[in-house]
Design an enzyme around this catalytic site. Structure first.
Site, PDB file in Angstrom:
ATOM      1  N   ARG A 109     -18.156 -47.606 -14.278  1.00 32.30           N
ATOM      2  CA  ARG A 109     -19.201 -46.824 -13.610  1.00 32.30           C
ATOM      3  C   ARG A 109     -20.587 -47.416 -13.870  1.00 32.30           C
ATOM      4  O   ARG A 109     -21.447 -47.448 -12.982  1.00 32.30           O
ATOM      5  CB  ARG A 109     -19.159 -45.364 -14.085  1.00 32.30           C
ATOM      6  CG  ARG A 109     -17.880 -44.632 -13.694  1.00 32.30           C
ATOM      7  CD  ARG A 109     -17.899 -43.165 -14.145  1.00 32.30           C
ATOM      8  NE  ARG A 109     -18.819 -42.379 -13.339  1.00 32.30           N
ATOM      9  CZ  ARG A 109     -19.882 -41.725 -13.802  1.00 32.30           C
ATOM     10  NH1 ARG A 109     -20.194 -41.808 -15.089  1.00 32.30           N
ATOM     11  NH2 ARG A 109     -20.658 -41.033 -12.985  1.00 32.30           N
TER      12      ARG A 109
ATOM     13  N   HIS B 173      -3.347 -15.710 -13.004  1.00 34.88           N
ATOM     14  CA  HIS B 173      -1.947 -15.272 -13.063  1.00 34.88           C
ATOM     15  C   HIS B 173      -1.140 -15.953 -11.958  1.00 34.88           C
ATOM     16  O   HIS B 173      -0.065 -16.503 -12.198  1.00 34.88           O
ATOM     17  CB  HIS B 173      -1.862 -13.748 -12.913  1.00 34.88           C
ATOM     18  CG  HIS B 173      -0.499 -13.246 -12.535  1.00 34.88           C
ATOM     19  ND1 HIS B 173      -0.016 -13.311 -11.236  1.00 34.88           N
ATOM     20  CD2 HIS B 173       0.489 -12.685 -13.269  1.00 34.88           C
ATOM     21  CE1 HIS B 173       1.214 -12.819 -11.196  1.00 34.88           C
ATOM     22  NE2 HIS B 173       1.541 -12.427 -12.410  1.00 34.88           N
ATOM     23  N   ASN B 174      -1.659 -15.920 -10.734  1.00 31.99           N
ATOM     24  CA  ASN B 174      -0.923 -16.504  -9.610  1.00 31.99           C
ATOM     25  C   ASN B 174      -0.793 -18.018  -9.749  1.00 31.99           C
ATOM     26  O   ASN B 174       0.231 -18.597  -9.381  1.00 31.99           O
ATOM     27  CB  ASN B 174      -1.616 -16.161  -8.290  1.00 31.99           C
ATOM     28  CG  ASN B 174      -1.369 -14.725  -7.862  1.00 31.99           C
ATOM     29  OD1 ASN B 174      -1.066 -13.868  -8.688  1.00 31.99           O
ATOM     30  ND2 ASN B 174      -1.502 -14.455  -6.585  1.00 31.99           N
TER      31      ASN B 174
ATOM     32  N   LYS C 261      -6.422 -12.252 -12.015  1.00 32.77           N
ATOM     33  CA  LYS C 261      -5.250 -12.196 -11.127  1.00 32.77           C
ATOM     34  C   LYS C 261      -4.992 -13.559 -10.486  1.00 32.77           C
ATOM     35  O   LYS C 261      -3.839 -13.993 -10.341  1.00 32.77           O
ATOM     36  CB  LYS C 261      -5.477 -11.139 -10.040  1.00 32.77           C
ATOM     37  CG  LYS C 261      -4.418 -11.110  -8.921  1.00 32.77           C
ATOM     38  CD  LYS C 261      -3.021 -10.867  -9.451  1.00 32.77           C
ATOM     39  CE  LYS C 261      -2.036 -10.431  -8.378  1.00 32.77           C
ATOM     40  NZ  LYS C 261      -1.918 -11.295  -7.226  1.00 32.77           N
TER      41      LYS C 261
ATOM     42  N   GLU D 263       1.850 -18.682 -12.123  1.00 27.15           N
ATOM     43  CA  GLU D 263       3.098 -18.402 -11.402  1.00 27.15           C
ATOM     44  C   GLU D 263       3.543 -19.614 -10.589  1.00 27.15           C
ATOM     45  O   GLU D 263       4.727 -19.968 -10.584  1.00 27.15           O
ATOM     46  CB  GLU D 263       2.879 -17.192 -10.494  1.00 27.15           C
ATOM     47  CG  GLU D 263       4.044 -16.802  -9.613  1.00 27.15           C
ATOM     48  CD  GLU D 263       3.645 -15.719  -8.627  1.00 27.15           C
ATOM     49  OE1 GLU D 263       3.989 -15.841  -7.441  1.00 27.15           O
ATOM     50  OE2 GLU D 263       2.973 -14.746  -9.040  1.00 27.15           O
ATOM     51  N   TYR D 264       2.607 -20.267  -9.909  1.00 27.42           N
ATOM     52  CA  TYR D 264       2.921 -21.498  -9.175  1.00 27.42           C
ATOM     53  C   TYR D 264       3.553 -22.523 -10.112  1.00 27.42           C
ATOM     54  O   TYR D 264       4.561 -23.148  -9.787  1.00 27.42           O
ATOM     55  CB  TYR D 264       1.648 -22.103  -8.579  1.00 27.42           C
ATOM     56  CG  TYR D 264       1.278 -21.652  -7.193  1.00 27.42           C
ATOM     57  CD1 TYR D 264       1.174 -22.574  -6.148  1.00 27.42           C
ATOM     58  CD2 TYR D 264       0.987 -20.327  -6.914  1.00 27.42           C
ATOM     59  CE1 TYR D 264       0.805 -22.179  -4.877  1.00 27.42           C
ATOM     60  CE2 TYR D 264       0.611 -19.912  -5.644  1.00 27.42           C
ATOM     61  CZ  TYR D 264       0.515 -20.845  -4.626  1.00 27.42           C
ATOM     62  OH  TYR D 264       0.153 -20.445  -3.367  1.00 27.42           O
TER      63      TYR D 264
ATOM     64  N   SER E 268      -0.351  -7.023  -9.441  1.00 28.87           N
ATOM     65  CA  SER E 268       0.766  -7.963  -9.410  1.00 28.87           C
ATOM     66  C   SER E 268       2.078  -7.238  -9.671  1.00 28.87           C
ATOM     67  O   SER E 268       2.127  -6.266 -10.414  1.00 28.87           O
ATOM     68  CB  SER E 268       0.579  -9.060 -10.462  1.00 28.87           C
ATOM     69  OG  SER E 268       1.665  -9.963 -10.415  1.00 28.87           O
ATOM     70  N   GLY E 269       3.121  -7.755  -9.052  1.00 24.36           N
ATOM     71  CA  GLY E 269       4.451  -7.189  -9.247  1.00 24.36           C
ATOM     72  C   GLY E 269       5.228  -7.076  -7.965  1.00 24.36           C
ATOM     73  O   GLY E 269       6.390  -6.673  -7.974  1.00 24.36           O
TER      74      GLY E 269
ATOM     75  N   GLY F 266       0.809  -1.209   0.000  1.00 26.84           N
ATOM     76  CA  GLY F 266       0.000   0.000   0.000  1.00 26.84           C
ATOM     77  C   GLY F 266       0.844   1.261   0.000  1.00 26.84           C
ATOM     78  O   GLY F 266       0.571   2.215  -0.743  1.00 26.84           O
TER      79      GLY F 266
ATOM     80  N   ARG G 133      -5.344   1.817   9.732  1.00 30.35           N
ATOM     81  CA  ARG G 133      -6.020   1.556  11.025  1.00 30.35           C
ATOM     82  C   ARG G 133      -5.100   1.891  12.195  1.00 30.35           C
ATOM     83  O   ARG G 133      -5.527   2.481  13.180  1.00 30.35           O
ATOM     84  CB  ARG G 133      -6.459   0.089  11.078  1.00 30.35           C
ATOM     85  CG  ARG G 133      -7.227  -0.287  12.323  1.00 30.35           C
ATOM     86  CD  ARG G 133      -7.791  -1.695  12.191  1.00 30.35           C
ATOM     87  NE  ARG G 133      -6.736  -2.661  11.900  1.00 30.35           N
ATOM     88  CZ  ARG G 133      -6.002  -3.275  12.839  1.00 30.35           C
ATOM     89  NH1 ARG G 133      -6.193  -2.997  14.111  1.00 30.35           N
ATOM     90  NH2 ARG G 133      -5.074  -4.157  12.502  1.00 30.35           N
TER      91      ARG G 133
END
Length: 491
Positions: free
Chosen positions: A462, A190-191, A187, A194-195, A130-131, A16, A35
């Protein structure tokens, strides 16, 4: 009254704080609140000293310091804290004001919150960011979705602070994604990719180190070379750098060798895997990568098992003679084979990610632009890579492209890599070195390219035990058979 602010930000943890500094550096006046108000004072007296900031000690004070329509961006821990903040903000905002959530929020929460905030006459944006810390400060990838009416208002600020790509470095890695939770879903994918990328790189490292015996200096050179070609990416670049870092905690060797082999996770990879199961799409790479982290976490159990569970014969044993031994013993050839295996597996990983985006877009009626999604990831984010230009090119040429594997560039790349890819997996198997993501990627490719799979037997099973019925290859309809009557009677 002093000049009002263009942008409000709540949440002054590192992301932030850096994002607020980024916004201010583009010529905007920023109001900040946290806060724990000591964080506000620290920022104003420290990194923001002399800059165009207003430090606020309450939400009311922050709202009073904002121009209309007001933009309030939250960068706080995902979950109930976001709902609490929304409730605190709503009484002080007016129709047309915009609340933005820049956290790693589950898309379903953003779907819900968008409808709720809109019902109060305000606008809501769920923006994937992201970044990491550096991206937040210098230019992240931004993936905004939510209330479409908010986009033209926030677009100038968002595109000014985003990473830039292109020949003239003027194309922002920020574009409107879609309604409601679309931005946070993109996003999340994206993550998840990334994994997969990180696990594939780790497997490449492990094979080069354990099978071919490369030193850290040699690994540095290999990854430096890879970063100049088709594998060029942020993750390859930082991996290169890691192999050159000496221990700064009192040891004499390389830092990477002192780090405990236990991987952490924050959950977005798991979300992608869970949602893939809900959609019925085979995002197997991210699932394998999540499980690889889970296996790394049971370190004590692995150490105990290592003392009693045998592996294959050593590479010095005669049983290891043959093409695998020949490949591993030729370092240059093995490095090239691992490179090809990594690239082919990476293609499969991204192919799976975009298939999941396509199915989610249909399910939630988001109408995603997949070329734009690739562009959003071209700079600023963790998976930024030269490779993404090819993905954008593919979807620009064929917006309805069913799978990236079917685009000529990727077809040819897989064809070139296939022999090496299979040889590397054979070597890993012979040596007893786990390569789950490489293997999963190849299994996906082979399953996707075959016109007939053994699911006919599965469906017969099945129907046998649960009367789940089956379809036939020779005529339409749904069928059930009495298998007990048809079977060969036991003697």
């Amino acid at each position: 009254m002093s000049e009002l602010c263009d942008f409000g930000l709540i949440g002054l943890a590192v992301m932030g704080e850096n994002l607020a500094l980024n916004v201010e550096s583009r010529g905007y006046r920023v109001a900040v609140f946290n806060r724990t108000t000591d964080k506000v004072d620290e920022l104003i007296k420290g990194r923001a000293a002399g800059k165009n900031f207003v430090g606020c000690h309450s939400i009311v004070e922050m709202v009073k310091n904002l121009k209309r329509p007001r933009f309030v961006m939250m960068l706080v821990k995902a979950g109930p804290a976001v709902d609490d903040l929304i409730e605190q903000l709503l009484p002080h905002l007016e129709p047309g004001d915009i609340i933005i959530d820049g956290g790693n929020t589950h898309f379903a929460d953003t779907e819900r919150r968008t409808s709720y905030v809109e019902s109060k006459g305000l606008l809501y944006v769920g923006a994937g960011v992201s970044g990491g810390e550096e991206g937040a400060l210098k230019g992240p990838s931004l993936m905004p979705g939510g209330s479409k009416a908010a986009w033209e208002t926030i677009k100038p600020i968002f595109q000014s602070i985003a990473a830039k790509v292109g020949p003239n470095n003027d194309i922002p890695c920020c574009e409107w994604v879609g309604p409601r939770g679309a931005g946070h879903y993109v996003k999340m994918v994206h993550n998840g990719i990334e994994y997969g990328d990180m696990q594939l790189i780790c497997e490449a490292y492990f094979l080069l180190k354990e099978a071919a015996g490369l030193t850290n200096d040699e690994l540095y050179n290999v990854f430096a070379d890879w970063n100049r070609g088709e594998l060029q990416s942020y993750l390859i670049e930082i991996t290169r750098d890691i192999f050159s870092a000496k221990d700064d905690q009192g040891g004499n060797g390389y830092l990477v060798d002192t780090i405990l082999d236990v991987a952490g996770a924050k959950g977005t990879g798991k979300w992608m895997s869970q949602l893939a199961l809900d959609l019925g799409v085979p995002s197997t790479l991210v699932t394998t990568a999540v499980y690889a982290r889970s296996l790394s976490a049971i370190k004590e159990a692995r150490v105990r098992a290592s003392k009693v569970l045998p592996g294959p014969a050593s590479s010095h044993n005669a049983s290891f003679d043959g093409p695998v031994k020949k490949l591993v013993s030729d370092k240059k050839a093995f490095v090239e084979a691992v490179k090809q295996a990594l690239y082919a597996s990476k293609i499969c990983s991204y192919a799976q990610g975009f298939v999941q985006l396509q199915e989610a877009s249909k399910e939630h009626k988001w109408d995603l632009n997949y070329g734009d999604c690739a562009l959003l990831w071209r700079g600023g984010c963790i998976i930024r890579a030269q490779f993404l230009d090819r993905i954008k090119e593919a979807f620009d040429a064929q917006p309805d492209l069913e799978n990236l594997l079917l685009y000529p560039y990727f077809q040819q790349a897989i064809e070139k890599a296939q022999e090496s890819w299979r040889a590397v997996i054979m070597a890993a198997t012979h040596l007893g070195l786990p390569a789950p993501a490489f293997t999963t990627a190849l299994a996906y490719y082979d399953s996707y390219r075959l016109p007939r799979l053994p699911a006919n037997l599965l469906q017969a099973q099945r129907d046998y035990f649960g009367a789940h019925t089956y379809q036939r290859v020779d005529k339409p309809g749904t069928f059930h058979s009495e298998w007990l009557d048809l079977r060969k009677k036991p003697e």
